[in-house]
Design an enzyme around this catalytic site. Structure first.
Site, PDB file in Angstrom:
ATOM      1  N   HIS A   1      -7.348  -6.079   0.378  1.00 28.56           N
ATOM      2  CA  HIS A   1      -6.179  -5.209   0.380  1.00 28.56           C
ATOM      3  C   HIS A   1      -5.099  -5.689   1.347  1.00 28.56           C
ATOM      4  O   HIS A   1      -3.911  -5.515   1.081  1.00 28.56           O
ATOM      5  CB  HIS A   1      -6.621  -3.788   0.751  1.00 28.56           C
ATOM      6  CG  HIS A   1      -5.543  -2.767   0.655  1.00 28.56           C
ATOM      7  ND1 HIS A   1      -4.791  -2.569  -0.485  1.00 28.56           N
ATOM      8  CD2 HIS A   1      -5.073  -1.870   1.575  1.00 28.56           C
ATOM      9  CE1 HIS A   1      -3.918  -1.598  -0.277  1.00 28.56           C
ATOM     10  NE2 HIS A   1      -4.060  -1.168   0.970  1.00 28.56           N
TER      11      HIS A   1
ATOM     12  N   SER B   1       0.837  -1.199   0.000  1.00 27.91           N
ATOM     13  CA  SER B   1       0.000   0.000   0.000  1.00 27.91           C
ATOM     14  C   SER B   1       0.875   1.254   0.000  1.00 27.91           C
ATOM     15  O   SER B   1       1.685   1.429  -0.893  1.00 27.91           O
ATOM     16  CB  SER B   1      -0.956  -0.049   1.201  1.00 27.91           C
ATOM     17  OG  SER B   1      -2.018   0.848   1.051  1.00 27.91           O
TER      18      SER B   1
END
Length: 260
Positions: free
Chosen positions: A240, A86
């Protein structure tokens, strides 16, 4: 800025540096680092305004990249394999693009080299409304945050950085005000230095969670432009936080890439 680090199997060859995402910390990666450290040197880092690293009002990718470089110099590491998730993935991309001679190979976990629209406002609202001065337990904090973020797993992740300070009051290790003030910069794409190469041509692995919307089909053009040797692997039935949802598969894919 020198970053807080934890080293596993120090002194071994083939150093792998791991960079966490927004609201995370280096110790979130302990279980994965222990797996990789069976046959290589692994270094996990707290990025600025996170974990035990220093706080700063400045939080852009050029500055965060410089922090990693400063820390590598202190550790006497000239060239490393680099993994980022990320926000940490964008820091890793920034470093690879501007200093490709420092990167043996690049692993990008569920992020693209693009500008993202704001997607953390409810989380920021919840964290800002959390009254740390009167908080008495983690359970109380969790019950409050789920009003803003219904996914309890996300709330538990956010509260991993909750701790009691020297006067016994709850506090957050990440610098919430700096994150909020720099949110637009955090959402930005890595910047390209006109004096540096415009791409990283080294071996690159991109890992995407099948249920995550952080990497979409139209992002392929950006990967092709900046990382022409990138290979994409999709991890099914995870989102994610793919490294936490399917840690064994994630570790296996990373290890296979590093040894190919």
């Amino acid at each position: 800025m020198q970053l807080n680090t934890h080293e596993y199997n120090a002194g071994q060859k083939n150093p792998l540096v791991v960079l966490h995402g927004l609201f995370g910390a280096q110790d979130n990666w302990r279980s994965q680092a222990l797996v990789w450290a069976k046959d290589r040197h692994v270094i996990t880092m707290d990025l600025r305004n996170h974990g035990m690293s220093a706080h700063s009002p400045v939080m852009d990718y050029v500055s965060m990249c410089a922090d990693v470089l400063d820390t590598l110099a202190l550790l006497n590491l000239a060239k490393v394999d680099l993994l980022g998730h990320s926000m940490g993935g964008k820091v890793a991309m920034q470093l690879a693009l501007n200093f490709p001679h420092k990167v043996n190979s690049l692993i990008i976990a569920d992020i693209a080299p693009v500008v993202y629209e704001a997607r953390h406002q409810s989380i920021l609202d919840g964290l800002n409304s959390l009254d740390l001065s009167t908080l008495t337990s983690r359970k109380q904090a969790l019950d409050w945050l789920v009003k803003y973020e219904p996914d309890e797993r996300v709330c538990q992740f956010l509260l991993k950085s909750l701790y009691k300070n020297e006067v016994g009051q709850f506090a957050l290790r990440y610098n919430l005000s700096a994150i909020e003030q720099n949110y637009q910069l955090i959402s930005a794409a890595p910047s390209v230095n006109a004096k540096a190469p415009a791409m990283y041509a080294g071996p690159t692995l991109v890992l995407k969670g099948s249920n995550s919307a952080y990497i979409l089909p139209h992002h392929k053009a950006s990967f092709d432009r900046f990382f022409p040797n990138a290979q994409l692997k999709i991890m099914t039935d995870c989102g994610h936080w793919l490294h936490a949802e399917k840690p064994e598969l994630f570790c296996r894919l990373v290890s296979r890439f590093l040894t190919q």
